[in-house]
Design a protein around this motif. Structure first.
Motif, PDB file in Angstrom:
ATOM      1  N   GLY A  33      30.829  67.239  68.296  1.00 51.53           N
ATOM      2  CA  GLY A  33      31.100  68.763  69.112  1.00 51.53           C
ATOM      3  C   GLY A  33      31.064  69.704  67.510  1.00 51.53           C
ATOM      4  N   ALA A  34      31.664  69.626  66.780  1.00 47.26           N
ATOM      5  CA  ALA A  34      31.914  70.737  66.060  1.00 47.26           C
ATOM      6  C   ALA A  34      30.715  70.543  65.134  1.00 47.26           C
ATOM      7  CB  ALA A  34      33.336  70.750  64.716  1.00 47.26           C
ATOM      8  N   LEU A  35      30.251  69.729  64.901  1.00 45.89           N
ATOM      9  CA  LEU A  35      28.813  69.821  63.944  1.00 45.89           C
ATOM     10  C   LEU A  35      27.847  69.789  64.362  1.00 45.89           C
ATOM     11  CD1 LEU A  35      27.481  68.479  61.057  1.00 45.89           C
ATOM     12  CD2 LEU A  35      27.919  66.066  62.353  1.00 45.89           C
ATOM     13  N   CYS A  36      27.231  69.648  65.782  1.00 46.44           N
ATOM     14  CA  CYS A  36      26.633  69.708  66.552  1.00 46.44           C
ATOM     15  C   CYS A  36      26.095  71.514  66.423  1.00 46.44           C
ATOM     16  CB  CYS A  36      26.447  69.553  68.033  1.00 46.44           C
ATOM     17  SG  CYS A  36      24.987  69.829  69.529  1.00 46.44           S
ATOM     18  N   VAL A  37      27.713  72.245  66.143  1.00 41.96           N
ATOM     19  CA  VAL A  37      27.486  73.907  67.140  1.00 41.96           C
ATOM     20  C   VAL A  37      27.377  74.161  65.779  1.00 41.96           C
ATOM     21  CG1 VAL A  37      28.644  75.583  67.847  1.00 41.96           C
ATOM     22  CG2 VAL A  37      29.070  73.420  69.429  1.00 41.96           C
ATOM     23  N   TRP A  38      28.017  73.606  64.060  1.00 45.29           N
ATOM     24  CA  TRP A  38      27.782  74.480  63.115  1.00 45.29           C
ATOM     25  C   TRP A  38      26.195  74.271  62.722  1.00 45.29           C
ATOM     26  CZ3 TRP A  38      25.927  72.441  58.250  1.00 45.29           C
ATOM     27  CH2 TRP A  38      26.068  73.483  57.533  1.00 45.29           C
ATOM     28  N   LEU A  39      25.239  72.791  62.827  1.00 42.87           N
ATOM     29  CA  LEU A  39      23.983  72.887  62.811  1.00 42.87           C
ATOM     30  C   LEU A  39      23.119  73.867  63.961  1.00 42.87           C
ATOM     31  CD1 LEU A  39      24.007  68.483  62.476  1.00 42.87           C
ATOM     32  CD2 LEU A  39      23.560  70.309  60.995  1.00 42.87           C
ATOM     33  N   VAL A  40      23.208  74.443  64.787  1.00 44.08           N
ATOM     34  CA  VAL A  40      22.525  74.892  65.547  1.00 44.08           C
ATOM     35  C   VAL A  40      22.984  76.094  65.321  1.00 44.08           C
ATOM     36  CG1 VAL A  40      22.887  76.151  67.718  1.00 44.08           C
ATOM     37  CG2 VAL A  40      23.376  73.737  67.571  1.00 44.08           C
ATOM     38  N   THR A  41      24.239  77.025  64.804  1.00 41.74           N
ATOM     39  CA  THR A  41      24.536  78.336  64.296  1.00 41.74           C
ATOM     40  C   THR A  41      23.216  78.367  63.442  1.00 41.74           C
ATOM     41  OG1 THR A  41      25.766  77.550  62.396  1.00 41.74           O
ATOM     42  CG2 THR A  41      26.876  78.402  64.546  1.00 41.74           C
ATOM     43  N   ARG A  42      22.885  77.223  61.942  1.00 41.02           N
ATOM     44  CA  ARG A  42      21.954  77.147  61.310  1.00 41.02           C
ATOM     45  C   ARG A  42      20.731  77.085  61.283  1.00 41.02           C
ATOM     46  NH1 ARG A  42      24.313  79.327  57.620  1.00 41.02           N
ATOM     47  NH2 ARG A  42      23.004  78.487  55.716  1.00 41.02           N
ATOM     48  N   ARG A  43      20.196  76.763  62.701  1.00 39.04           N
ATOM     49  CA  ARG A  43      19.304  76.529  63.325  1.00 39.04           C
ATOM     50  C   ARG A  43      18.487  74.778  62.944  1.00 39.04           C
ATOM     51  NH1 ARG A  43      14.499  80.238  62.251  1.00 39.04           N
ATOM     52  NH2 ARG A  43      15.964  81.344  60.268  1.00 39.04           N
ATOM     53  N   HIS A  44      19.153  74.552  62.732  1.00 34.28           N
ATOM     54  CA  HIS A  44      19.325  72.930  62.177  1.00 34.28           C
ATOM     55  C   HIS A  44      19.048  71.914  62.697  1.00 34.28           C
ATOM     56  CE1 HIS A  44      18.894  69.538  59.267  1.00 34.28           C
ATOM     57  NE2 HIS A  44      19.488  69.759  57.878  1.00 34.28           N
ATOM     58  N   ILE A  45      17.895  71.006  62.989  1.00 35.11           N
ATOM     59  CA  ILE A  45      17.081  70.358  64.067  1.00 35.11           C
ATOM     60  C   ILE A  45      17.782  69.265  64.259  1.00 35.11           C
ATOM     61  CG2 ILE A  45      15.549  69.163  62.323  1.00 35.11           C
ATOM     62  CD1 ILE A  45      13.134  69.227  64.606  1.00 35.11           C
ATOM     63  N   ARG A 100      11.858  79.067  65.568  1.00 35.93           N
ATOM     64  CA  ARG A 100      11.589  80.967  66.045  1.00 35.93           C
ATOM     65  C   ARG A 100      12.174  80.779  67.265  1.00 35.93           C
ATOM     66  NH1 ARG A 100       5.629  79.040  65.405  1.00 35.93           N
ATOM     67  NH2 ARG A 100       5.140  80.070  64.019  1.00 35.93           N
ATOM     68  N   VAL A 101      13.012  82.568  66.795  1.00 35.15           N
ATOM     69  CA  VAL A 101      13.950  82.479  67.618  1.00 35.15           C
ATOM     70  C   VAL A 101      13.823  84.159  68.104  1.00 35.15           C
ATOM     71  CG1 VAL A 101      15.956  81.849  67.149  1.00 35.15           C
ATOM     72  CG2 VAL A 101      15.890  84.224  65.754  1.00 35.15           C
ATOM     73  N   ARG A 102      14.033  84.554  68.842  1.00 32.56           N
ATOM     74  CA  ARG A 102      13.937  86.161  70.119  1.00 32.56           C
ATOM     75  C   ARG A 102      13.942  86.038  71.299  1.00 32.56           C
ATOM     76  NH1 ARG A 102      11.036  84.196  75.246  1.00 32.56           N
ATOM     77  NH2 ARG A 102      10.952  82.299  75.131  1.00 32.56           N
ATOM     78  N   ARG A 103      14.054  86.988  71.395  1.00 30.03           N
ATOM     79  CA  ARG A 103      14.889  88.190  72.657  1.00 30.03           C
ATOM     80  C   ARG A 103      14.600  87.389  73.928  1.00 30.03           C
ATOM     81  NH1 ARG A 103      18.525  90.853  71.595  1.00 30.03           N
ATOM     82  NH2 ARG A 103      18.433  92.369  68.987  1.00 30.03           N
ATOM     83  N   THR A 104      15.364  87.769  75.338  1.00 33.10           N
ATOM     84  CA  THR A 104      15.133  87.267  76.207  1.00 33.10           C
ATOM     85  C   THR A 104      14.357  88.498  77.338  1.00 33.10           C
ATOM     86  OG1 THR A 104      17.409  85.471  76.198  1.00 33.10           O
ATOM     87  CG2 THR A 104      16.180  86.281  78.650  1.00 33.10           C
ATOM     88  N   ILE A 196      29.278  83.642  65.312  1.00 31.40           N
ATOM     89  CA  ILE A 196      27.955  83.433  63.823  1.00 31.40           C
ATOM     90  C   ILE A 196      27.197  82.549  64.208  1.00 31.40           C
ATOM     91  CG2 ILE A 196      28.334  82.174  62.139  1.00 31.40           C
ATOM     92  CD1 ILE A 196      31.083  80.927  62.068  1.00 31.40           C
ATOM     93  N   GLY A 197      26.692  81.815  65.059  1.00 29.43           N
ATOM     94  CA  GLY A 197      25.452  81.420  65.865  1.00 29.43           C
ATOM     95  C   GLY A 197      24.880  82.549  66.163  1.00 29.43           C
ATOM     96  N   LEU A 198      25.013  84.538  66.771  1.00 30.53           N
ATOM     97  CA  LEU A 198      25.125  85.011  67.539  1.00 30.53           C
ATOM     98  C   LEU A 198      23.697  85.619  66.721  1.00 30.53           C
ATOM     99  CD1 LEU A 198      23.805  86.818  70.113  1.00 30.53           C
ATOM    100  CD2 LEU A 198      26.336  87.291  69.864  1.00 30.53           C
ATOM    101  N   ARG A 199      25.238  86.330  66.010  1.00 22.16           N
ATOM    102  CA  ARG A 199      25.005  86.519  64.053  1.00 22.16           C
ATOM    103  C   ARG A 199      23.513  86.227  63.738  1.00 22.16           C
ATOM    104  NH1 ARG A 199      28.918  85.935  59.310  1.00 22.16           N
ATOM    105  NH2 ARG A 199      27.588  84.676  59.335  1.00 22.16           N
ATOM    106  N   ASN A 200      23.829  84.878  63.166  1.00 19.20           N
ATOM    107  CA  ASN A 200      22.975  84.399  62.558  1.00 19.20           C
ATOM    108  C   ASN A 200      21.779  84.371  63.043  1.00 19.20           C
ATOM    109  OD1 ASN A 200      24.704  84.368  60.672  1.00 19.20           O
ATOM    110  ND2 ASN A 200      24.868  81.372  61.020  1.00 19.20           N
TER     111      ASN A 200
END
Length: 216
Positions: A33-45, A100-104, A196-200
């Protein structure tokens, strides 16, 4: 060999935390779980396959703890992970670049809010009447928040992180109440990673969107 025999070793206590046995299942769920969330913050597939492994561990853990909605939620997460994996694989252009990130949009926000409210009410009634859950509302609320957050994450919506933050603020005391102390600690870590993910993800927005968000 029966499934029960296969998973039984994972349910054995590995150590004791605050007087409560901690199983292999909870430890492996913690790490993946920790690894998964860290990868999401880095936008890693790679977050998607790691997340699927995490979901499988949590199916076992939450079923044992009587958190039936959370256990069932993991199965939905696996389905969403396949969708998210495919979306992210094409979200950054050719290959497997970052999504690609975007606003809701306003419409998406209203639909996610409506889905969350309806989902919470429906699951609360189901858990209260059909299971022996001792926390039907909180189990339902975290399930609804997690589902809407995961969908937003699949679509690259920056605001999905706020949904995860709200869910984690409920998960932390909920898992402590169920004596899943290591998992409660994990979700405290998730909360920090969500910030961190929100900031990134905000930084990854196109410049006009970042400016619009700052002025909103």
């Amino acid at each position: 060999m029966e499934l029960a025999n296969l998973v039984e070793p994972l349910q054995r206590p590995l150590f004791t935390l605050l007087g409560t046995p901690v199983s292999w299942t909870e430890v492996l769920g913690f790490g993946s779980g920790a690894l998964c969330v860290w990868l999401v913050t880095r936008r890693h597939i790679a977050n998607w396959p790691v997340g699927i492994a995490n979901n499988l561990f949590f199916v076992l853990l939450f079923s044992e703890a009587g958190l039936y909605a959370d256990a069932g939620l993991q199965l939905v997460f696996i389905t969403l992970a396949v969708y998210g994996w495919r979306t992210w694989a094409h979200g950054g252009g050719p290959g497997s670049g970052p999504v690609r990130v975007r606003r809701t949009s306003r419409t998406e926000g209203v639909l996610l809010l409506a889905a969350g409210v309806v989902g919470t009410l429906a699951l609360t009634l189901l858990l209260d009447r059909a299971t022996d859950s001792t926390v039907p509302f909180w189990d339902a609320l975290t399930t609804a928040l997690s589902l809407t957050a995961t969908y937003g994450q699949c679509r690259g919506l920056v605001e999905s992180w706020w949904l995860w933050i709200a869910a984690d603020l409920v998960y932390i005391p909920l898992y402590a109440h169920k004596e899943l102390y290591l998992t409660s600690l994990l979700y405290a870590g998730f909360l920090a990673l969500c910030v961190i993910g929100l900031r990134n993800w905000r930084r990854a927005l196109p410049a006009p969107a970042r400016v619009a968000g700052a002025l909103a």
